[in-house]
Motif scaffolding. Sequence first.
Motif, PDB file in Angstrom:
ATOM      1  N   GLU A  90       0.834  -1.214   0.000  1.00  0.00           N
ATOM      2  CA  GLU A  90       0.000   0.000   0.000  1.00  0.00           C
ATOM      3  C   GLU A  90       0.867   1.262   0.000  1.00  0.00           C
ATOM      4  O   GLU A  90       0.595   2.220  -0.726  1.00  0.00           O
ATOM      5  N   ILE A  91       1.916   1.246   0.815  1.00  0.00           N
ATOM      6  CA  ILE A  91       2.805   2.416   0.895  1.00  0.00           C
ATOM      7  C   ILE A  91       3.561   2.596  -0.418  1.00  0.00           C
ATOM      8  O   ILE A  91       3.753   3.720  -0.903  1.00  0.00           O
TER       9      ILE A  91
ATOM     10  N   THR B 247       2.043   6.720  -6.951  1.00  0.00           N
ATOM     11  CA  THR B 247       1.037   7.689  -7.415  1.00  0.00           C
ATOM     12  C   THR B 247       1.457   9.111  -7.076  1.00  0.00           C
ATOM     13  O   THR B 247       1.309  10.030  -7.888  1.00  0.00           O
ATOM     14  N   PHE B 248       2.011   9.298  -5.863  1.00  0.00           N
ATOM     15  CA  PHE B 248       2.439  10.637  -5.446  1.00  0.00           C
ATOM     16  C   PHE B 248       3.547  11.158  -6.354  1.00  0.00           C
ATOM     17  O   PHE B 248       3.556  12.340  -6.727  1.00  0.00           O
ATOM     18  N   GLU B 249       4.480  10.301  -6.735  1.00  0.00           N
ATOM     19  CA  GLU B 249       5.572  10.733  -7.609  1.00  0.00           C
ATOM     20  C   GLU B 249       5.054  11.139  -8.991  1.00  0.00           C
ATOM     21  O   GLU B 249       5.582  12.074  -9.608  1.00  0.00           O
ATOM     22  N   GLN B 250       4.012  10.460  -9.458  1.00  0.00           N
ATOM     23  CA  GLN B 250       3.393  10.857 -10.729  1.00  0.00           C
ATOM     24  C   GLN B 250       2.753  12.235 -10.602  1.00  0.00           C
ATOM     25  O   GLN B 250       2.870  13.075 -11.506  1.00  0.00           O
TER      26      GLN B 250
ATOM     27  N   GLU C  47       5.256   4.969   7.238  1.00  0.00           N
ATOM     28  CA  GLU C  47       6.175   3.835   7.127  1.00  0.00           C
ATOM     29  C   GLU C  47       6.851   3.560   8.471  1.00  0.00           C
ATOM     30  O   GLU C  47       6.975   2.397   8.898  1.00  0.00           O
ATOM     31  N   VAL C  48       7.284   4.623   9.151  1.00  0.00           N
ATOM     32  CA  VAL C  48       7.915   4.487  10.468  1.00  0.00           C
ATOM     33  C   VAL C  48       6.917   3.932  11.474  1.00  0.00           C
ATOM     34  O   VAL C  48       7.253   3.053  12.298  1.00  0.00           O
ATOM     35  N   LEU C  49       5.680   4.419  11.429  1.00  0.00           N
ATOM     36  CA  LEU C  49       4.646   3.974  12.362  1.00  0.00           C
ATOM     37  C   LEU C  49       4.379   2.473  12.207  1.00  0.00           C
ATOM     38  O   LEU C  49       4.245   1.745  13.195  1.00  0.00           O
TER      39      LEU C  49
ATOM     40  N   GLU D 122      -4.663   6.105   9.221  1.00  0.00           N
ATOM     41  CA  GLU D 122      -3.879   7.118   8.503  1.00  0.00           C
ATOM     42  C   GLU D 122      -3.739   6.750   7.031  1.00  0.00           C
ATOM     43  O   GLU D 122      -3.771   7.627   6.160  1.00  0.00           O
ATOM     44  N   LEU D 123      -3.617   5.449   6.750  1.00  0.00           N
ATOM     45  CA  LEU D 123      -3.546   4.988   5.360  1.00  0.00           C
ATOM     46  C   LEU D 123      -4.822   5.366   4.614  1.00  0.00           C
ATOM     47  O   LEU D 123      -4.764   5.832   3.460  1.00  0.00           O
ATOM     48  N   THR D 124      -5.962   5.198   5.248  1.00  0.00           N
ATOM     49  CA  THR D 124      -7.242   5.554   4.631  1.00  0.00           C
ATOM     50  C   THR D 124      -7.300   7.052   4.318  1.00  0.00           C
ATOM     51  O   THR D 124      -7.737   7.463   3.243  1.00  0.00           O
TER      52      THR D 124
END
Length: 369
Positions: free
Chosen positions: A8-9, A15-18, A79-81, A100-102
């Motif tokens: 998921e991460i 997507t964020f990099e795009q 990612e750290v969490l 937080e992922l949601t």
Amino acid sequence: MATDFPAEISALRSTFEQIEAVTDPDTLRSQLSELEDQAGSPDLWDDQDHAQAVTQKLSNTKAELDRLGSFRQRIDDLEVLVEMAVEGNDAETLAEADAELTKLRADLSAMEVRTLMTGEWDERNAVVTIRSGAGGDDATDFAEMLLRMYLRWAERHGYATKVLDTSYAEGAGIKSATFEIQAPYAFGIMSVEAGTHRLARISPFGSADKRQTSFAAVEVIPLIEGTDHIEVPETDIKVDVFRSSGPGGQSVNTTDSAVRITHLPTGLVVSMQDEKSQIQNRAAAMRVLQSRLLLLKKEQEAAQKKELAGDIKASWGDQMRSYFLYGQQLVKDLRTGHEVGNPQAVFDGDLDGFIDAGIRWRRQQVSDS
């Protein structure tokens, strides 16, 4: 099934990099530097309109860069969490990471929608006009419900709004209202709300429990800037002054400060009564008139091009959404198929789902044409 956080991460980052590639942070930083230089000029406020445009663009550019930086940091923090939760076998922290992922998915979807707005005026502030249609008191009441809905939506996002003109009905609600939304991409966002809105409900104004259908029209135009240069000769306009009015037609102003401008060649009419002086109302009315004329000019050019190309598609705006307040309790967009079974939440400003679906639908229409 447990969430596959690494996958998921990874998908979020991809997507964020795009999105980041399309948004181009380096260009934004260069623009920010130029705008800061302009904002620091000692003679900036010699031209107030230009100064406001510079400071607003500066604020918007900073906000866009901060949004990008914040989102990247939130992915790193997630990612750290997750690593901490896995190492400590902590179910509560994993649940926090899942929540937080949601949120990140929803915010990423909103950022992705922003990249779809590439129209000539999408970045501009928006001027929205709501007019009641057929349906008597139900229609004027519906128009007021829509006004509240859009103002609540803007409030949820922290967008500044300014009601420029309101024409109250003799009975319930309003005949029309015009307001401005001051926000990055306000026109690009709100333009998908333009069209005919339909309300079906048991009328609270009739003596019998009969279903009533009423209509309201929503018009959205970009606010012009000083660089747009739309000349309007004085001989082309008729200016009337009158007293501002409140609900039920009552006068709320003892002087003739409200202004109505009629553009004689096109028949366009703009009224303003929000400002305290006649001069301010006239200036505000001229800005909106120029905005409408600019949009009309572009629409005529586009229509001419379509005619030459043999394109005779009808406008997509008519009866674009229905609101059902009886029986099934539903709000449904007729273009995108997006629907919500909680009309009250929609009228309280929960519009993001409809707007995002509308922007994606519009982009698809352009791609298919």
